[in-house]
Design a protein around this motif. Structure first.
Motif, PDB file in Angstrom:
ATOM      1  N   UNK A   1      17.603  13.283  -6.223  1.00  0.00           N
ATOM      2  CA  UNK A   1      18.462  12.841  -5.129  1.00  0.00           C
ATOM      3  C   UNK A   1      19.513  11.877  -5.679  1.00  0.00           C
ATOM      4  N   UNK A   2      20.765  12.159  -5.355  1.00  0.00           N
ATOM      5  CA  UNK A   2      21.859  11.330  -5.863  1.00  0.00           C
ATOM      6  C   UNK A   2      21.845   9.930  -5.253  1.00  0.00           C
ATOM      7  N   UNK A   3      21.219   9.762  -4.108  1.00  0.00           N
ATOM      8  CA  UNK A   3      21.175   8.448  -3.470  1.00  0.00           C
ATOM      9  C   UNK A   3      20.361   7.439  -4.275  1.00  0.00           C
ATOM     10  N   UNK A   4      19.394   7.930  -5.069  1.00  0.00           N
ATOM     11  CA  UNK A   4      18.513   7.047  -5.826  1.00  0.00           C
ATOM     12  C   UNK A   4      18.965   6.882  -7.285  1.00  0.00           C
ATOM     13  N   UNK A   5      20.155   7.287  -7.604  1.00  0.00           N
ATOM     14  CA  UNK A   5      20.607   7.210  -8.987  1.00  0.00           C
ATOM     15  C   UNK A   5      20.704   5.758  -9.473  1.00  0.00           C
ATOM     16  N   UNK A   6      21.250   4.892  -8.645  1.00  0.00           N
ATOM     17  CA  UNK A   6      21.392   3.485  -9.055  1.00  0.00           C
ATOM     18  C   UNK A   6      20.080   2.703  -8.974  1.00  0.00           C
TER      19      UNK A   6
ATOM     20  N   UNK B   1       5.204   6.874  -9.833  1.00  0.00           N
ATOM     21  CA  UNK B   1       4.696   7.913  -8.926  1.00  0.00           C
ATOM     22  C   UNK B   1       5.805   8.718  -8.249  1.00  0.00           C
ATOM     23  N   UNK B   2       6.939   8.067  -8.029  1.00  0.00           N
ATOM     24  CA  UNK B   2       7.977   8.705  -7.227  1.00  0.00           C
ATOM     25  C   UNK B   2       9.193   9.165  -8.038  1.00  0.00           C
ATOM     26  N   UNK B   3       9.173   8.965  -9.380  1.00  0.00           N
ATOM     27  CA  UNK B   3      10.356   9.287 -10.179  1.00  0.00           C
ATOM     28  C   UNK B   3      10.670  10.784 -10.131  1.00  0.00           C
TER      29      UNK B   3
ATOM     30  N   UNK C   1       0.860  -1.184   0.000  1.00  0.00           N
ATOM     31  CA  UNK C   1       0.000   0.000   0.000  1.00  0.00           C
ATOM     32  C   UNK C   1       0.902   1.242   0.000  1.00  0.00           C
ATOM     33  N   UNK C   2       1.293   1.654  -1.199  1.00  0.00           N
ATOM     34  CA  UNK C   2       2.176   2.794  -1.317  1.00  0.00           C
ATOM     35  C   UNK C   2       1.477   4.086  -0.889  1.00  0.00           C
TER      36      UNK C   2
ATOM     37  N   UNK D   1      16.899  10.242   5.807  1.00  0.00           N
ATOM     38  CA  UNK D   1      17.525   8.925   5.682  1.00  0.00           C
ATOM     39  C   UNK D   1      16.564   7.809   6.079  1.00  0.00           C
ATOM     40  N   UNK D   2      15.770   8.041   7.128  1.00  0.00           N
ATOM     41  CA  UNK D   2      14.780   7.037   7.532  1.00  0.00           C
ATOM     42  C   UNK D   2      13.687   6.877   6.482  1.00  0.00           C
ATOM     43  N   UNK D   3      13.287   7.969   5.860  1.00  0.00           N
ATOM     44  CA  UNK D   3      12.277   7.885   4.804  1.00  0.00           C
ATOM     45  C   UNK D   3      12.796   7.082   3.613  1.00  0.00           C
ATOM     46  N   UNK D   4      14.022   7.345   3.205  1.00  0.00           N
ATOM     47  CA  UNK D   4      14.591   6.580   2.083  1.00  0.00           C
ATOM     48  C   UNK D   4      14.753   5.097   2.434  1.00  0.00           C
ATOM     49  N   UNK D   5      15.125   4.817   3.659  1.00  0.00           N
ATOM     50  CA  UNK D   5      15.262   3.405   4.075  1.00  0.00           C
ATOM     51  C   UNK D   5      13.913   2.698   4.036  1.00  0.00           C
TER      52      UNK D   5
END
Length: 320
Positions: free
Chosen positions: A121-126, A113-115, A56-57, A85-89
């Motif tokens: 954010x550079x953390x989500x590049x890979x 939806x989240x692209x 349930x996104x 950081x907690x949100x990304x985790x």
């Protein structure tokens, strides 16, 4: 806690008055299951876990935005990095769970939806390669997130963070309504007291201002009278009115210079006597009639007479 219980009763009466029966049932159910306020973080974590397990996104994002707007925004700005950081985790945990259960459509829905938000954010590049990666659990970029250790550590960190936030969270205004009312009452009473004191001080200043000219004129009059009295007293006083001090005169009036002259005469007489004695001594020595030599001659003659007498006496004794 007494205030919270009182407000819960007020809320229940309000729900009954409005006819919100479903909301009242939900409130009663949550109140019965609530053992302690410290378990709020645990219940929120259960809601996050349930949203991840059911894919349930929307529910996951809604709950996080609710916490972000009502709790996390009230924190210090130094906690912004930890919150992000907690949100990304949590979002990565959602993707890993969907991939493990072969829910590729949920992964595609997530990036659709989240692209727009994640591509900055550079953390989500890979992670944009994640939907097309085969055997992602073996990929060096994603293998860590499939381990149970990372998943448990992320959930535990989120639980601890929520617990700390709830413990440090101030009480809402609704709970502090009675305290605020008492505080406002004290402030109004203090305001009334200060106003009365200010009015009294103003009245005293006015009275002093009215009395100041009268007192100043009386003070000038008294000062003039005193100066007049002093001048009259000075004119009446004369030399005949002044009495001399009662001091007895000394017994013998002796001049200091007289004392010095007498001391000089006595010293001169002593020196003249010494000079005469020395002259006499020198004169006797020169004439041969020295008293000292005369005494020695007399002593020698007396000794010679005594010795002749002894000899004559000794001869007579031996003869006899």
């Amino acid at each position: 806690m007494a205030q919270v219980a009182f407000l819960d009763n007020l809320l229940r009466e309000y729900l009954v008055f409005r006819g919100f029966s479903s909301t009242l049932k939900a409130l009663d159910l949550e109140q019965r299951t609530e053992r302690d306020q410290h378990f709020r973080a645990e219940r929120i974590l259960e809601q996050f876990t349930y949203a991840v397990q059911t894919y349930d996104l929307h529910g996951l994002r809604s709950l996080w935005l609710h916490l972000d707007n009502n709790l996390f925004t009230k924190l210090d700005h130094t906690y912004a990095v930890a919150v992000k950081k907690l949100e990304n985790s949590l979002l990565k945990y959602y993707l890993v769970t969907a991939y493990s259960n072969h829910k590729s459509e949920k992964i595609s829905e997530f990036f659709n939806k989240m692209a727009g938000e994640l591509q900055q954010q550079s953390e989500w590049k890979d992670w944009f390669y994640f939907p097309f990666c085969k055997n992602a659990e073996e990929s060096p970029s994603f293998a860590l997130y499939f381990t149970k250790q990372w998943q448990d550590t992320s959930l535990l960190s989120l639980r601890n963070f929520l617990t700390t936030v709830y413990q440090c969270l101030p009480q809402p205004s609704f709970v502090r309504a009675e305290q605020e009312a008492a505080h406002m009452q004290r402030l109004s009473e203090d305001n009334v007291g200060l106003r009365s004191r200010l009015l009294q001080a103003q009245q005293e200043l006015q009275q002093q201002a009215q009395q100041q000219p009268v007192s100043g004129s009386s003070h000038n009059l008294s000062g003039d009278a005193n100066t007049r009295r002093r001048s009259v007293y000075r004119h009446q006083q004369s030399l005949n009115d002044i009495l001399p001090f009662d001091i007895s005169p000394p017994g013998h009036i002796v001049d200091d210079f007289c004392i010095i002259a007498s001391e000089a005469n006595s010293v001169g007489q002593a020196s003249d006597a010494q000079a005469r004695g020395l002259k006499l001594l020198i004169r006797n020595i020169g004439s041969g009639s020295s008293p000292v030599l005369g005494r020695k001659d007399q002593a020698a003659s007396s000794v010679g007479d005594k010795s002749t007498k002894r000899r004559s006496g000794s001869v007579g004794r031996s003869w006899i």
